[in-house]
Design a protein around this motif. Structure first.
Motif, PDB file in Angstrom:
ATOM      1  N   MET A  22       0.836  -1.214   0.000  1.00 59.25           N
ATOM      2  CA  MET A  22       0.000   0.000   0.000  1.00 59.25           C
ATOM      3  C   MET A  22       0.863   1.254   0.000  1.00 59.25           C
ATOM      4  N   ILE A  23       1.942   1.250   0.780  1.00 63.94           N
ATOM      5  CA  ILE A  23       2.840   2.407   0.803  1.00 63.94           C
ATOM      6  C   ILE A  23       3.468   2.611  -0.576  1.00 63.94           C
ATOM      7  N   ALA A  24       3.875   1.520  -1.209  1.00 64.71           N
ATOM      8  CA  ALA A  24       4.472   1.616  -2.541  1.00 64.71           C
ATOM      9  C   ALA A  24       3.467   2.141  -3.561  1.00 64.71           C
ATOM     10  N   GLU A  25       2.208   1.690  -3.466  1.00 66.54           N
ATOM     11  CA  GLU A  25       1.180   2.146  -4.412  1.00 66.54           C
ATOM     12  C   GLU A  25       0.894   3.632  -4.239  1.00 66.54           C
ATOM     13  N   ILE A  26       0.855   4.090  -2.998  1.00 66.19           N
ATOM     14  CA  ILE A  26       0.613   5.519  -2.746  1.00 66.19           C
ATOM     15  C   ILE A  26       1.746   6.355  -3.323  1.00 66.19           C
ATOM     16  N   ALA A  27       2.971   5.884  -3.157  1.00 68.19           N
ATOM     17  CA  ALA A  27       4.120   6.619  -3.689  1.00 68.19           C
ATOM     18  C   ALA A  27       4.047   6.712  -5.216  1.00 68.19           C
ATOM     19  N   VAL A  28       3.653   5.614  -5.860  1.00 64.31           N
ATOM     20  CA  VAL A  28       3.546   5.604  -7.320  1.00 64.31           C
ATOM     21  C   VAL A  28       2.458   6.564  -7.796  1.00 64.31           C
ATOM     22  N   ILE A  29       1.314   6.593  -7.110  1.00 64.63           N
ATOM     23  CA  ILE A  29       0.202   7.469  -7.505  1.00 64.63           C
ATOM     24  C   ILE A  29       0.614   8.935  -7.444  1.00 64.63           C
ATOM     25  N   ILE A  31       3.656  10.156  -7.602  1.00 64.27           N
ATOM     26  CA  ILE A  31       4.688  10.460  -8.605  1.00 64.27           C
ATOM     27  C   ILE A  31       4.069  10.611  -9.996  1.00 64.27           C
ATOM     28  N   GLU A  32       3.103   9.759 -10.333  1.00 68.95           N
ATOM     29  CA  GLU A  32       2.501   9.790 -11.674  1.00 68.95           C
ATOM     30  C   GLU A  32       1.540  10.964 -11.843  1.00 68.95           C
ATOM     31  N   ASP A  33       0.809  11.311 -10.782  1.00 67.90           N
ATOM     32  CA  ASP A  33      -0.181  12.391 -10.874  1.00 67.90           C
ATOM     33  C   ASP A  33       0.482  13.711 -10.480  1.00 67.90           C
ATOM     34  N   LEU A  34       0.802  14.514 -11.457  1.00 69.22           N
ATOM     35  CA  LEU A  34       1.500  15.769 -11.192  1.00 69.22           C
ATOM     36  C   LEU A  34       0.603  16.802 -10.529  1.00 69.22           C
ATOM     37  N   ASP A  35      -0.712  16.603 -10.598  1.00 67.88           N
ATOM     38  CA  ASP A  35      -1.634  17.561  -9.987  1.00 67.88           C
ATOM     39  C   ASP A  35      -1.712  17.395  -8.472  1.00 67.88           C
ATOM     40  N   ARG A  36      -1.246  16.271  -7.958  1.00 66.68           N
ATOM     41  CA  ARG A  36      -1.283  16.019  -6.512  1.00 66.68           C
ATOM     42  C   ARG A  36      -0.025  16.579  -5.850  1.00 66.68           C
ATOM     43  N   GLY A  41       0.643  12.321  -0.531  1.00 70.80           N
ATOM     44  CA  GLY A  41       1.239  10.993  -0.485  1.00 70.80           C
ATOM     45  C   GLY A  41       1.965  10.730   0.822  1.00 70.80           C
ATOM     46  N   ILE A  42       2.617  11.767   1.381  1.00 71.16           N
ATOM     47  CA  ILE A  42       3.389  11.589   2.609  1.00 71.16           C
ATOM     48  C   ILE A  42       2.488  11.281   3.798  1.00 71.16           C
ATOM     49  N   VAL A  43       1.371  12.018   3.917  1.00 67.37           N
ATOM     50  CA  VAL A  43       0.477  11.837   5.077  1.00 67.37           C
ATOM     51  C   VAL A  43      -0.076  10.416   5.162  1.00 67.37           C
ATOM     52  N   PRO A  44      -0.689   9.860   4.090  1.00 66.55           N
ATOM     53  CA  PRO A  44      -1.194   8.483   4.210  1.00 66.55           C
ATOM     54  C   PRO A  44      -0.088   7.446   4.422  1.00 66.55           C
TER      55      PRO A  44
END
Length: 254
Positions: A22-29, A31-36, A41-44
């Protein structure tokens, strides 16, 4: 992974694996979504890490929770015989078994007394202490019993003659070893080794029942070791030869 402890690097339980993914998936999301923003990502990820660390501390004090997350070891081989039912349940085939025997530097399956499949997937192997066929082992046991009986007679003669006390302690020790071997019932079905009798000051009544023993018997054994209360014991186990291991707590719990 560093913050979650060294245990996470060497062995992952199902819960630990889920948290890591789950941590890895959040990091990927993120990185890929420049609008975020990075904080999204850090908080969750921090929250997941705190959940994992908190659950690890709770499991440290609760054995049932540890067993729920990590499972229990499985006896693949006991007294030189493979347990097919356990292998089928764990979906563990003979190729895996022989591979891990080789990793333990075992070249003959007949040399193995016990093989335990740990919760990490690693195979722990306990080799036989004596070599030879069952007939040779039985003959050796008869010889040992004859030597013990002869030792009893020698002990009585030495006591009458007033010989040294060191001979008495040596023969008495051999007799004590013979008595310890009778602690384990002949038909006892090994499920774990060594067999825990007390863990974290709590008596494992289920294991006592399987050994056909009672708390009264255990208390008498502990009193011989200078222990008056079960809560004074951090860990107490017994092996397949009837030998007791005792580790006391520094301060009895109240």
């Amino acid at each position: 992974m560093r913050f979650m402890g060294k245990r996470e690097i060497g062995k992952l339980s199902v819960f630990d694996l889920v948290i890591s993914v789950m941590i890895a998936e959040i990091a990927v999301i993120v990185i890929e979504d420049l609008d975020r923003t990075m904080w999204e990502g850090i908080v969750p990820m921090v929250i997941l890490m705190l959940v994992q660390v908190g659950m690890a501390f709770v499991a440290l004090k609760n054995r049932k929770l540890r067993q729920l997350f990590d499972g229990k070891p499985s006896i693949i081989m006991a007294k030189g015989k493979l347990n097919r039912d356990v292998m089928r349940k764990q979906r563990y085939n003979l190729d895996d078994f022989m591979l891990q025997l080789r990793e333990n530097q075992i070249t003959r399956i007949s040399d193995v007394e016990f093989a335990i499949l740990e919760t990490s997937g690693k195979l722990s192997v306990i080799p036989k202490s004596t070599e030879g066929s069952p007939e040779e082992i039985a003959e050796e046991r008869l010889n040992v019993e004859e030597q013990l009986s002869r030792g009893e007679r020698e002990l009585q003669q030495q006591a009458e003659e007033g010989s040294r006390a060191e001979h008495h302690s040596d023969l008495a020790g051999k007799l004590s070893m013979q008595q310890n071997a009778k602690v384990i019932p002949p038909k006892y079905r090994f499920e774990i080794l060594p067999i825990p009798l007390i863990m974290d000051g709590k008596v494992q009544d289920e294991n006592l029942e399987k050994l056909e023993k009672t708390r009264f018997w255990l208390k008498n054994v502990l009193q011989d070791e200078g222990v008056t209360d079960f809560k004074e014991v951090f860990l107490c186990t017994i092996d397949h030869k009837g030998k007791l291991f005792l580790d006391k707590t520094k301060k009895p719990r109240k």
